[in-house]
Design a protein around this motif. Structure first.
Motif, PDB file in Angstrom:
ATOM      1  N   GLY A 143       0.793  -1.213   0.000  1.00 23.11           N
ATOM      2  CA  GLY A 143       0.000   0.000   0.000  1.00 23.11           C
ATOM      3  C   GLY A 143       0.825   1.262   0.000  1.00 23.11           C
ATOM      4  O   GLY A 143       0.533   2.222  -0.732  1.00 23.11           O
ATOM      5  N   PHE A 144       1.882   1.294   0.813  1.00 20.55           N
ATOM      6  CA  PHE A 144       2.676   2.512   0.970  1.00 20.55           C
ATOM      7  C   PHE A 144       3.421   2.850  -0.313  1.00 20.55           C
ATOM      8  O   PHE A 144       3.490   4.023  -0.714  1.00 20.55           O
ATOM      9  CB  PHE A 144       3.650   2.356   2.138  1.00 20.55           C
ATOM     10  CG  PHE A 144       4.162   3.650   2.704  1.00 20.55           C
ATOM     11  CD1 PHE A 144       3.687   4.877   2.273  1.00 20.55           C
ATOM     12  CD2 PHE A 144       5.149   3.632   3.693  1.00 20.55           C
ATOM     13  CE1 PHE A 144       4.163   6.077   2.820  1.00 20.55           C
ATOM     14  CE2 PHE A 144       5.629   4.817   4.244  1.00 20.55           C
ATOM     15  CZ  PHE A 144       5.146   6.035   3.801  1.00 20.55           C
ATOM     16  N   THR A 145       3.980   1.867  -0.984  1.00 19.54           N
ATOM     17  CA  THR A 145       4.711   2.147  -2.219  1.00 19.54           C
ATOM     18  C   THR A 145       3.773   2.652  -3.311  1.00 19.54           C
ATOM     19  O   THR A 145       4.102   3.599  -4.046  1.00 19.54           O
ATOM     20  CB  THR A 145       5.454   0.898  -2.712  1.00 19.54           C
ATOM     21  OG1 THR A 145       4.550  -0.227  -2.744  1.00 19.54           O
ATOM     22  CG2 THR A 145       6.626   0.563  -1.823  1.00 19.54           C
ATOM     23  N   ARG A 146       2.599   2.046  -3.438  1.00 20.16           N
ATOM     24  CA  ARG A 146       1.619   2.536  -4.416  1.00 20.16           C
ATOM     25  C   ARG A 146       1.195   3.963  -4.083  1.00 20.16           C
ATOM     26  O   ARG A 146       1.026   4.803  -4.974  1.00 20.16           O
ATOM     27  CB  ARG A 146       0.393   1.614  -4.456  1.00 20.16           C
ATOM     28  CG  ARG A 146       0.581   0.384  -5.341  1.00 20.16           C
ATOM     29  CD  ARG A 146      -0.678  -0.471  -5.379  1.00 20.16           C
ATOM     30  NE  ARG A 146      -0.543  -1.551  -6.347  1.00 20.16           N
ATOM     31  CZ  ARG A 146      -1.158  -1.588  -7.523  1.00 20.16           C
ATOM     32  NH1 ARG A 146      -1.950  -0.597  -7.872  1.00 20.16           N
ATOM     33  NH2 ARG A 146      -0.996  -2.612  -8.338  1.00 20.16           N
ATOM     34  N   TYR A 147       1.003   4.222  -2.797  1.00 17.73           N
ATOM     35  CA  TYR A 147       0.589   5.558  -2.377  1.00 17.73           C
ATOM     36  C   TYR A 147       1.654   6.594  -2.727  1.00 17.73           C
ATOM     37  O   TYR A 147       1.352   7.654  -3.302  1.00 17.73           O
ATOM     38  CB  TYR A 147       0.307   5.577  -0.870  1.00 17.73           C
ATOM     39  CG  TYR A 147      -0.140   6.929  -0.368  1.00 17.73           C
ATOM     40  CD1 TYR A 147      -1.472   7.304  -0.442  1.00 17.73           C
ATOM     41  CD2 TYR A 147       0.788   7.842   0.117  1.00 17.73           C
ATOM     42  CE1 TYR A 147      -1.882   8.561  -0.018  1.00 17.73           C
ATOM     43  CE2 TYR A 147       0.387   9.106   0.541  1.00 17.73           C
ATOM     44  CZ  TYR A 147      -0.946   9.460   0.469  1.00 17.73           C
ATOM     45  OH  TYR A 147      -1.345  10.705   0.867  1.00 17.73           O
ATOM     46  N   LEU A 148       2.898   6.313  -2.394  1.00 12.88           N
ATOM     47  CA  LEU A 148       3.986   7.261  -2.642  1.00 12.88           C
ATOM     48  C   LEU A 148       4.190   7.499  -4.132  1.00 12.88           C
ATOM     49  O   LEU A 148       4.403   8.637  -4.569  1.00 12.88           O
ATOM     50  CB  LEU A 148       5.278   6.753  -2.008  1.00 12.88           C
ATOM     51  CG  LEU A 148       5.319   6.742  -0.475  1.00 12.88           C
ATOM     52  CD1 LEU A 148       6.516   5.948   0.022  1.00 12.88           C
ATOM     53  CD2 LEU A 148       5.354   8.171   0.075  1.00 12.88           C
ATOM     54  N   LEU A 149       4.112   6.449  -4.930  1.00 14.10           N
ATOM     55  CA  LEU A 149       4.295   6.600  -6.368  1.00 14.10           C
ATOM     56  C   LEU A 149       3.146   7.402  -6.982  1.00 14.10           C
ATOM     57  O   LEU A 149       3.365   8.251  -7.851  1.00 14.10           O
ATOM     58  CB  LEU A 149       4.404   5.230  -7.034  1.00 14.10           C
ATOM     59  CG  LEU A 149       5.681   4.436  -6.753  1.00 14.10           C
ATOM     60  CD1 LEU A 149       5.538   2.996  -7.198  1.00 14.10           C
ATOM     61  CD2 LEU A 149       6.897   5.091  -7.427  1.00 14.10           C
ATOM     62  N   THR A 150       1.920   7.150  -6.544  1.00 15.50           N
ATOM     63  CA  THR A 150       0.770   7.851  -7.110  1.00 15.50           C
ATOM     64  C   THR A 150       0.784   9.327  -6.734  1.00 15.50           C
ATOM     65  O   THR A 150       0.482  10.194  -7.560  1.00 15.50           O
ATOM     66  CB  THR A 150      -0.545   7.206  -6.633  1.00 15.50           C
ATOM     67  OG1 THR A 150      -0.570   5.826  -7.013  1.00 15.50           O
ATOM     68  CG2 THR A 150      -1.752   7.907  -7.237  1.00 15.50           C
ATOM     69  N   THR A 151       1.115   9.635  -5.496  1.00 13.49           N
ATOM     70  CA  THR A 151       1.149  11.039  -5.074  1.00 13.49           C
ATOM     71  C   THR A 151       2.373  11.768  -5.605  1.00 13.49           C
ATOM     72  O   THR A 151       2.421  13.009  -5.574  1.00 13.49           O
ATOM     73  CB  THR A 151       1.122  11.147  -3.537  1.00 13.49           C
ATOM     74  OG1 THR A 151       2.225  10.423  -2.986  1.00 13.49           O
ATOM     75  CG2 THR A 151      -0.183  10.612  -2.979  1.00 13.49           C
ATOM     76  N   GLY A 152       3.365  11.019  -6.085  1.00 15.44           N
ATOM     77  CA  GLY A 152       4.600  11.651  -6.556  1.00 15.44           C
ATOM     78  C   GLY A 152       5.369  12.313  -5.435  1.00 15.44           C
ATOM     79  O   GLY A 152       6.092  13.291  -5.651  1.00 15.44           O
ATOM     80  N   ASP A 153       5.235  11.758  -4.245  1.00 16.63           N
ATOM     81  CA  ASP A 153       5.774  12.388  -3.038  1.00 16.63           C
ATOM     82  C   ASP A 153       7.227  11.952  -2.814  1.00 16.63           C
ATOM     83  O   ASP A 153       7.521  11.084  -2.001  1.00 16.63           O
ATOM     84  CB  ASP A 153       4.899  12.013  -1.848  1.00 16.63           C
ATOM     85  CG  ASP A 153       5.175  12.870  -0.629  1.00 16.63           C
ATOM     86  OD1 ASP A 153       6.243  13.491  -0.582  1.00 16.63           O
ATOM     87  OD2 ASP A 153       4.323  12.909   0.272  1.00 16.63           O
ATOM     88  N   ARG A 154       8.146  12.572  -3.541  1.00 15.32           N
ATOM     89  CA  ARG A 154       9.560  12.203  -3.448  1.00 15.32           C
ATOM     90  C   ARG A 154      10.113  12.450  -2.041  1.00 15.32           C
ATOM     91  O   ARG A 154      10.893  11.656  -1.521  1.00 15.32           O
ATOM     92  CB  ARG A 154      10.375  12.973  -4.475  1.00 15.32           C
ATOM     93  CG  ARG A 154      11.878  12.686  -4.434  1.00 15.32           C
ATOM     94  CD  ARG A 154      12.615  13.467  -5.501  1.00 15.32           C
ATOM     95  NE  ARG A 154      12.286  12.978  -6.824  1.00 15.32           N
ATOM     96  CZ  ARG A 154      12.922  11.974  -7.442  1.00 15.32           C
ATOM     97  NH1 ARG A 154      13.919  11.350  -6.817  1.00 15.32           N
ATOM     98  NH2 ARG A 154      12.576  11.597  -8.646  1.00 15.32           N
ATOM     99  N   LYS A 155       9.694  13.550  -1.427  1.00  9.45           N
ATOM    100  CA  LYS A 155      10.209  13.900  -0.108  1.00  9.45           C
ATOM    101  C   LYS A 155       9.880  12.830   0.921  1.00  9.45           C
ATOM    102  O   LYS A 155      10.760  12.370   1.670  1.00  9.45           O
ATOM    103  CB  LYS A 155       9.649  15.250   0.331  1.00  9.45           C
ATOM    104  CG  LYS A 155      10.159  15.727   1.679  1.00  9.45           C
ATOM    105  CD  LYS A 155       9.581  17.094   2.024  1.00  9.45           C
ATOM    106  CE  LYS A 155      10.076  17.563   3.384  1.00  9.45           C
ATOM    107  NZ  LYS A 155       9.511  18.899   3.747  1.00  9.45           N
ATOM    108  N   ASN A 156       8.614  12.415   0.974  1.00 10.61           N
ATOM    109  CA  ASN A 156       8.238  11.382   1.938  1.00 10.61           C
ATOM    110  C   ASN A 156       8.774  10.014   1.536  1.00 10.61           C
ATOM    111  O   ASN A 156       9.092   9.190   2.394  1.00 10.61           O
ATOM    112  CB  ASN A 156       6.716  11.327   2.104  1.00 10.61           C
ATOM    113  CG  ASN A 156       6.222  12.279   3.175  1.00 10.61           C
ATOM    114  OD1 ASN A 156       6.725  12.298   4.290  1.00 10.61           O
ATOM    115  ND2 ASN A 156       5.242  13.085   2.831  1.00 10.61           N
ATOM    116  N   ALA A 157       8.883   9.782   0.241  1.00 14.78           N
ATOM    117  CA  ALA A 157       9.458   8.517  -0.205  1.00 14.78           C
ATOM    118  C   ALA A 157      10.902   8.385   0.268  1.00 14.78           C
ATOM    119  O   ALA A 157      11.338   7.314   0.726  1.00 14.78           O
ATOM    120  CB  ALA A 157       9.386   8.413  -1.722  1.00 14.78           C
ATOM    121  N   GLU A 158      11.648   9.483   0.174  1.00 16.43           N
ATOM    122  CA  GLU A 158      13.033   9.477   0.652  1.00 16.43           C
ATOM    123  C   GLU A 158      13.081   9.293   2.170  1.00 16.43           C
ATOM    124  O   GLU A 158      13.923   8.578   2.699  1.00 16.43           O
ATOM    125  CB  GLU A 158      13.711  10.778   0.255  1.00 16.43           C
ATOM    126  CG  GLU A 158      15.198  10.824   0.561  1.00 16.43           C
ATOM    127  CD  GLU A 158      15.866  12.055  -0.003  1.00 16.43           C
ATOM    128  OE1 GLU A 158      17.103  12.055  -0.128  1.00 16.43           O
ATOM    129  OE2 GLU A 158      15.147  13.028  -0.323  1.00 16.43           O
TER     130      GLU A 158
END
Length: 632
Positions: free
Chosen positions: A349-364
């Protein structure tokens, strides 16, 4: 902490007469009406139902029944998620059953004429020479439920109101607030008289609350609720050739979006159903709801999604599984079924969420936690190339063995998303590692789970299971299609498919909507749009018009068909990920592979949010039969 002077006893969530009847799953009772559904008395005879509605601080389950004479009962069950009567307990929210008022005019009782629902529950009734309209809805941001009653007099006469005012004090064992909780039902008869003349109108306002709420506070609550419904309708607007599916998408978005509660540890999306509030689960929230919220475009839903993943990230280790549930406003945990594959659900869930939102900052920020979670998952891969776990998301209600299909499939997809995520950060070696791990799990799924089960060339759910299970649909949702023909045949067979939904296990009576909703997504996703549309139309008809409306449910007989909120998110994902075929592949990239049914000429999705931008998708069948997608 305050100690209770007397034991708090939770009232029943449902009255005995509000039981769901699966045998009526295909009997039409309601019909399309304005922006919702309606049922007239002729179809309501000997009928009962229950509907959940929520605001930020209260959720209500309203049960109602109508007999053959038009007499009707309303049971008002209200939950206040952040008022804890049992500390550090999943089911410790303060709950109460409130009695309403009964009306008589010139000695005659109320008789129901119709019931409407558009996000607000409305009862239309008559009593002698008056028309009565009752609207029931939750306060948007108070620990309260509101009932507004409008009375229109068509003749002169006397109005009698019974049970018009009551107040009682409950002293909970524990509350986060430093005052005694007052459970109140207060009635305000605006016109303050009993004798009326023809063509007059009167209004009664009732507040059922667990805090001090004034009648001035209630003045605009109907408009607030209608505004929330309208705003929600503008998000991720789905238009298909089916008016039924269009409306069910609107209802599903509403149910998923409304079940977000303010807690001492931030916003939390919670299942509901009378039992599950101010708490988070790795399946309901991490896996089902939050990836949907990523493209819905509702700020409060995104705020709670990040809060959810942040809270679960604190439970990530490389030598143990993520715990199943964070409960009691984030003050405690529940892990009663052991490792259910929860770490895979979290990563999926978290990886799909981060990729969809384009949230590079939180992904990092969270990449290290995701990698740690993946190390634990990798450590559970056995010699058969599948992932071992203690149970599954059904928590040992049914056989799940030592390695089950659900955990394996979710792991496969989680590793794929990790591959895309690592690639975004230029981590080529790690990206390749996750590609290889996903291929390894796929190989394991094909070698370990593929089997002939009850005459169908499909999947066994686990080595210990000899019967068909509805979760055989899961490989189709992630593009593992080698056994799609046998799997779809099994899903459509009388061993699993019933008017009420998909049986969890052949030969049983239990069904859970979540597996049917995954199955429909998977059938569209693998290109079997014709079979999928037929089942989707049947399911939508049942949930929208028949015995238990208008939302997807969790399970039956367990939970009495509770309308848990994350299942609603799964309904919309049939369209977005099944028919549109959306998958995020980077912070600024995605893939779509449309699976438009032959009966449809178009699918239109407006305000789909990706990487912070709103996108409109038009899927159109050209005159030559080709399906094209136009993006704006």
């Amino acid at each position: 902490m305050k100690l209770c002077k007397k034991e708090y006893k939770k009232p029943p969530t449902f009255p005995k007469w509000a039981g769901v009847n699966p045998e009526l799953a295909d009997k039409k009772i309601y019909y399309l009406y304005k922006n919702g559904i309606k049922a007239d008395f002729g179809d309501l005879k000997n009928h009962s139902n229950h509907i959940e509605m929520a605001g930020f601080r209260a959720s209500s389950i309203i049960s109602y029944r109508v007999n053959n004479s038009g007499d009707f009962d309303i049971y008002r069950f209200v939950v206040f998620p952040s008022i804890r009567v049992n500390p550090n307990n999943t089911h410790g929210s303060l709950c109460e059953h409130f009695e309403g008022v009964s009306l008589r005019f010139n000695g005659e009782n109320e008789r129901i004429k119709s019931i409407e629902f558009n996000g607000i529950l409305t009862f239309n009734s008559v009593a002698g020479g008056v028309k009565i309209t009752r609207k029931i809805l939750p306060f948007r941001d108070k620990c309260a439920l509101l009932e507004e009653i409008e009375i229109t007099f068509e003749s002169d006469g006397k109005l009698e109101i019974e049970n018009a005012f009551s107040k009682r004090i409950v002293e909970p064992e524990y509350t986060p607030y430093d005052y005694d909780i007052e459970l109140k039902k207060e009635t305000y008869f605006i016109d303050k008289k009993s004798q009326f003349s023809k063509n007059e109108k009167a209004h009664i306002r009732i507040i059922y609350s667990a805090e001090n709420v004034s009648f001035d506070d209630a003045e605009n609550e109907v408009n607030k609720r209608l505004a929330f419904i309208s705003e929600n309708a503008g998000r991720l607007k789905i238009t298909t050739p089916s008016s039924n599916i269009n409306l069910e998408c609107e209802f599903a978005k509403l149910r998923a979006s409304e079940s977000i509660f303010k807690t001492k540890n931030g916003l939390m999306h919670a299942p509901g159903g009378g039992n599950y509030y101010a708490a988070l689960w790795t399946n309901d929230q991490c896996e089902y709801a939050n990836p949907f919220f990523a493209y819905l475009g509702y700020d409060k839903a995104n705020e709670q999604s990040l809060n959810c993943y942040d809270l679960f990230s604190k439970l990530v280790y490389d030598d143990r599984a993520v715990l199943t549930s964070i409960c009691a406003e984030g003050e405690d945990f529940w892990n009663g079924a052991g490792d259910r594959g929860d770490t895979s659900m979290f990563v999926y869930g978290f990886t799909r969420y981060l990729l969809t939102t384009g949230d590079r900052k939180n992904a990092e920020k969270y990449l290290d936690k995701l990698e740690t979670a993946c190390r634990y998952i990798e450590s559970k891969i056995n010699e058969s190339k599948v992932v071992q776990s203690d149970s599954d998301e059904l928590e040992n209600r049914f056989e799940s063995g030592s390695a089950n299909l659900s955990t394996a499939v979710i792991t496969y997809d989680a590793f794929l998303s990790m591959m895309y995520l690592e690639k975004e950060f230029g981590n080529t070696e790690k990206s390749e590692k996750y590609r290889q791990l996903s291929n390894l799990i796929k190989q394991g799924i094909e070698e370990y789970f593929e089997a002939n089960v009850e005459g169908f060339e499909t999947y066994r759910y686990c080595e210990e299971e000899s019967k068909l299970r509805s979760w055989i649909c899961l490989p189709l949702t992630v593009g593992i299609n080698r056994r799609k023909e046998g799997t779809i045949a099994a899903l459509k067979s009388e061993k699993l498919k019933k008017p009420c939904g998909l049986l969890t296990r052949s030969g049983e009576q239990t069904y859970w909507d979540r597996s049917l909703l995954y199955a429909l997504r998977g059938m569209f996703n693998c290109g079997s749009a014709g079979d999928a549309l037929e089942m989707l139309e049947e399911y939508t008809f049942s949930r929208l018009f028949c015995s238990h409306v208008p939302y997807p449910i969790e399970a039956f007989p367990e939970g009495n068909g509770a309308q848990l909120s994350a299942e609603a998110a799964l309904y919309v994902r049939i369209i977005t990920e099944g028919i549109l075929g959306f998958r995020p592949t980077g912070f600024n990239s995605f893939e779509i592979h449309p699976n438009l049914p032959e009966k449809w000429d178009f699918l239109k999705i407006e305000n789909f949010v990706f990487a912070g931008e709103k996108i409109n998708f038009d899927v159109i069948r050209e005159q030559d039969g080709r399906v094209v997608v136009r993006q704006s």
